[in-house]
Write a protein that holds these residues in place. Structure first.
Motif, mmCIF file in Angstrom:
data_model
loop_
_atom_site.group_PDB
_atom_site.id
_atom_site.type_symbol
_atom_site.label_atom_id
_atom_site.label_comp_id
_atom_site.label_asym_id
_atom_site.label_seq_id
_atom_site.Cartn_x
_atom_site.Cartn_y
_atom_site.Cartn_z
ATOM 1 N N ASP A 180 21.804 35.024 42.549
ATOM 2 C CA ASP A 180 20.719 35.839 43.093
ATOM 3 C C ASP A 180 21.068 36.475 44.431
ATOM 4 O OD1 ASP A 180 19.322 35.091 40.871
ATOM 5 O OD2 ASP A 180 17.942 33.726 41.904
ATOM 6 N N HIS A 181 22.074 35.988 45.122
ATOM 7 C CA HIS A 181 22.438 36.542 46.424
ATOM 8 C C HIS A 181 23.570 37.573 46.256
ATOM 9 C CE1 HIS A 181 25.198 33.142 45.721
ATOM 10 N NE2 HIS A 181 26.077 33.804 46.494
ATOM 11 N N TYR A 182 23.737 38.386 47.248
ATOM 12 C CA TYR A 182 24.771 39.428 47.214
ATOM 13 C C TYR A 182 26.151 38.770 47.140
ATOM 14 C CZ TYR A 182 27.386 43.592 48.565
ATOM 15 O OH TYR A 182 28.265 44.646 48.594
ATOM 16 N N PRO A 183 27.035 39.294 46.327
ATOM 17 C CA PRO A 183 26.989 40.537 45.537
ATOM 18 C C PRO A 183 26.510 40.351 44.097
ATOM 19 C CG PRO A 183 29.232 39.709 45.559
ATOM 20 C CD PRO A 183 28.408 38.715 46.315
ATOM 21 N N ARG A 184 25.689 39.329 43.856
ATOM 22 C CA ARG A 184 25.101 39.072 42.536
ATOM 23 C C ARG A 184 26.186 38.958 41.456
ATOM 24 N NH1 ARG A 184 19.669 39.642 42.499
ATOM 25 N NH2 ARG A 184 19.682 39.794 40.227
ATOM 26 N N THR A 185 27.116 38.084 41.702
ATOM 27 C CA THR A 185 28.218 37.857 40.770
ATOM 28 C C THR A 185 27.720 37.118 39.532
ATOM 29 O OG1 THR A 185 29.700 37.689 42.670
ATOM 30 C CG2 THR A 185 30.529 36.864 40.554
ATOM 31 N N THR A 186 28.322 37.430 38.391
ATOM 32 C CA THR A 186 27.992 36.756 37.132
ATOM 33 C C THR A 186 29.135 35.824 36.748
ATOM 34 O OG1 THR A 186 26.655 38.614 36.370
ATOM 35 C CG2 THR A 186 27.427 37.057 34.709
ATOM 36 N N ILE A 187 28.829 34.581 36.580
ATOM 37 C CA ILE A 187 29.810 33.576 36.173
ATOM 38 C C ILE A 187 29.633 33.333 34.680
ATOM 39 C CG2 ILE A 187 30.628 31.220 36.517
ATOM 40 C CD1 ILE A 187 29.462 31.322 39.332
ATOM 41 N N VAL A 188 30.698 33.515 33.922
ATOM 42 C CA VAL A 188 30.660 33.369 32.465
ATOM 43 C C VAL A 188 31.103 31.961 32.108
ATOM 44 C CG1 VAL A 188 31.481 34.244 30.262
ATOM 45 C CG2 VAL A 188 31.130 35.827 32.174
ATOM 46 N N LEU A 189 30.188 31.189 31.540
ATOM 47 C CA LEU A 189 30.524 29.845 31.102
ATOM 48 C C LEU A 189 30.895 29.811 29.619
ATOM 49 C CD1 LEU A 189 28.936 29.307 33.805
ATOM 50 C CD2 LEU A 189 28.246 27.144 32.772
ATOM 51 N N ALA A 190 30.361 30.726 28.828
ATOM 52 C CA ALA A 190 30.677 30.801 27.399
ATOM 53 C C ALA A 190 30.377 32.210 26.929
ATOM 54 C CB ALA A 190 29.875 29.795 26.596
ATOM 55 N N ASP A 191 31.282 32.732 26.079
ATOM 56 C CA ASP A 191 31.089 34.060 25.505
ATOM 57 C C ASP A 191 31.783 34.102 24.143
ATOM 58 O OD1 ASP A 191 30.564 36.665 24.956
ATOM 59 O OD2 ASP A 191 31.619 37.521 26.674
ATOM 60 N N ASN A 192 30.997 33.949 23.081
ATOM 61 C CA ASN A 192 31.516 33.958 21.718
ATOM 62 C C ASN A 192 31.004 35.158 20.927
ATOM 63 O OD1 ASN A 192 32.946 31.354 21.823
ATOM 64 N ND2 ASN A 192 30.900 30.458 21.990
ATOM 65 N N ARG A 193 30.618 36.212 21.623
ATOM 66 C CA ARG A 193 30.091 37.385 20.936
ATOM 67 C C ARG A 193 31.150 38.086 20.091
ATOM 68 N NH1 ARG A 193 27.411 40.396 25.958
ATOM 69 N NH2 ARG A 193 29.368 39.628 26.857
ATOM 70 N N ALA A 194 32.410 37.891 20.440
ATOM 71 C CA ALA A 194 33.473 38.517 19.654
ATOM 72 C C ALA A 194 33.576 37.904 18.259
ATOM 73 C CB ALA A 194 34.813 38.378 20.376
ATOM 74 N N TYR A 195 33.004 36.715 18.069
ATOM 75 C CA TYR A 195 33.062 36.048 16.769
ATOM 76 C C TYR A 195 31.789 36.244 15.952
ATOM 77 C CZ TYR A 195 36.885 33.694 19.182
ATOM 78 O OH TYR A 195 38.026 33.423 19.888
ATOM 79 N N ASP A 196 30.979 37.210 16.334
ATOM 80 C CA ASP A 196 29.768 37.497 15.559
ATOM 81 C C ASP A 196 30.145 37.944 14.160
ATOM 82 O OD1 ASP A 196 28.289 36.895 17.733
ATOM 83 O OD2 ASP A 196 27.770 38.951 18.264
ATOM 84 N N PRO A 197 29.423 37.466 13.131
ATOM 85 C CA PRO A 197 29.702 37.925 11.768
ATOM 86 C C PRO A 197 29.374 39.395 11.619
ATOM 87 C CG PRO A 197 27.694 36.615 11.833
ATOM 88 C CD PRO A 197 28.323 36.488 13.185
ATOM 89 N N THR A 198 30.219 40.107 10.881
ATOM 90 C CA THR A 198 30.017 41.540 10.679
ATOM 91 C C THR A 198 28.884 41.746 9.694
ATOM 92 O OG1 THR A 198 32.365 41.922 11.051
ATOM 93 C CG2 THR A 198 31.106 43.693 9.984
ATOM 94 N N PRO A 199 27.854 42.499 10.050
ATOM 95 C CA PRO A 199 26.733 42.716 9.115
ATOM 96 C C PRO A 199 27.162 43.557 7.928
ATOM 97 C CG PRO A 199 26.491 44.091 11.074
ATOM 98 C CD PRO A 199 27.647 43.181 11.342
ATOM 99 N N ASP A 200 26.554 43.306 6.805
ATOM 100 C CA ASP A 200 26.847 44.038 5.578
ATOM 101 C C ASP A 200 26.238 45.426 5.670
ATOM 102 O OD1 ASP A 200 27.496 44.878 3.097
ATOM 103 O OD2 ASP A 200 26.317 43.364 2.006
ATOM 104 N N ARG A 201 27.049 46.451 5.596
ATOM 105 C CA ARG A 201 26.549 47.815 5.730
ATOM 106 C C ARG A 201 25.643 48.193 4.576
ATOM 107 N NH1 ARG A 201 30.835 52.286 7.254
ATOM 108 N NH2 ARG A 201 28.820 53.345 7.472
ATOM 109 N N ALA A 202 25.849 47.563 3.418
ATOM 110 C CA ALA A 202 24.998 47.879 2.281
ATOM 111 C C ALA A 202 23.569 47.404 2.507
ATOM 112 C CB ALA A 202 25.553 47.251 1.006
ATOM 113 N N GLN A 203 23.393 46.374 3.385
ATOM 114 C CA GLN A 203 22.074 45.866 3.670
ATOM 115 C C GLN A 203 21.488 46.452 4.944
ATOM 116 O OE1 GLN A 203 22.393 41.613 3.794
ATOM 117 N NE2 GLN A 203 22.902 41.446 1.619
#
Length: 218
Positions: A180-203
């Motif tokens: 919350d204080h300047y410079p409002r840095t974001t610390i990443v503890l976990a990021d698994n968004r790259a492993y999201d399943p690919t949605p079916d385009r037909a659906q």
């Protein structure tokens, strides 16, 4: 000499008659007791039928209210048990995320130790429950949550999204700590968004619209 003998005979006759009468009275009394005992199953309730129906209706109503109360109580206990002991409950997700934040050395250096977490704060300064939202994405249950942590020096906002992995285990899709204080840095503890399943385009409705638009352009 005859007079005393006659008197004695009369006395014996009177005594015999009195014994016979007592025996007969005793037999009659036993018969009456047996008769009354045999009729013990006969109902002595002489109330009107309308009053009986009213009382039976009242008893049935009380029974229904008691059963309904037991049902509501059972549902409440089930909800509390599920909330406290389910691995995917908001309480367990919050506890797991807070422990990761507290144990992270980067967060400790940024806001100072010891670190404590809390939910939303009302206008009167009272801390309320942790805000969270449950939803589904590609048929997989997700939960998005936000809470706050405060250290010895500064505060931070924690944002996360939890889901089930391919093995059915709970994992964090992402877990960020924004200072919350300047410079409002974001610390990443976990990021698994790259492993999201690919949605079916037909659906996907947007995918169908894109295909229709391309076919029209041609």
């Amino acid at each position: 000499m005859l007079l005393p003998t006659t008197t004695r005979l009369r006395s014996l006759a009177a005594l015999h008659l009195s014994n016979s009468v007592a025996q007969q009275a005793k037999n009659n009394g036993g018969a009456l007791q047996e008769s009354s005992g045999g009729d013990s199953n006969v109902s002595t309730d002489v109330r009107p039928i309308g009053e009986k129906i009213k009382e039976n209706t009242k008893t049935a109503s009380y029974t229904a209210i008691i059963l309904a109360g037991l049902g509501v109580t059972g549902i409440m206990f089930y909800a509390i048990f599920r909330e406290l002991f389910s691995k995917e409950s908001s309480c367990n997700i919050y506890s797991k995320a807070l422990q990761m934040v507290v144990d992270d050395p980067r967060v400790q250096d940024a806001i100072g130790a010891p670190i404590k977490g809390f939910g939303e704060t009302s206008r009167r300064g009272r801390r309320q429950h942790v805000a969270h939202t449950s939803f589904e994405r590609n048929g997989v249950p997700h939960m998005r949550m936000q809470f706050y942590v405060q250290g010895l020096r500064n505060k931070a906002t924690v944002q996360l999204e939890a889901r089930r992995d391919s093995k059915g285990q709970l994992e964090f899709r992402y877990l960020f700590v924004q200072l919350d204080h300047y410079p409002r840095t974001t610390i990443v503890l976990a990021d698994n968004r790259a492993y999201d399943p690919t949605p079916d385009r037909a659906q996907s409705g947007f995918g169908n619209l894109a295909l229709m638009s391309n076919s029209r352009d041609k």
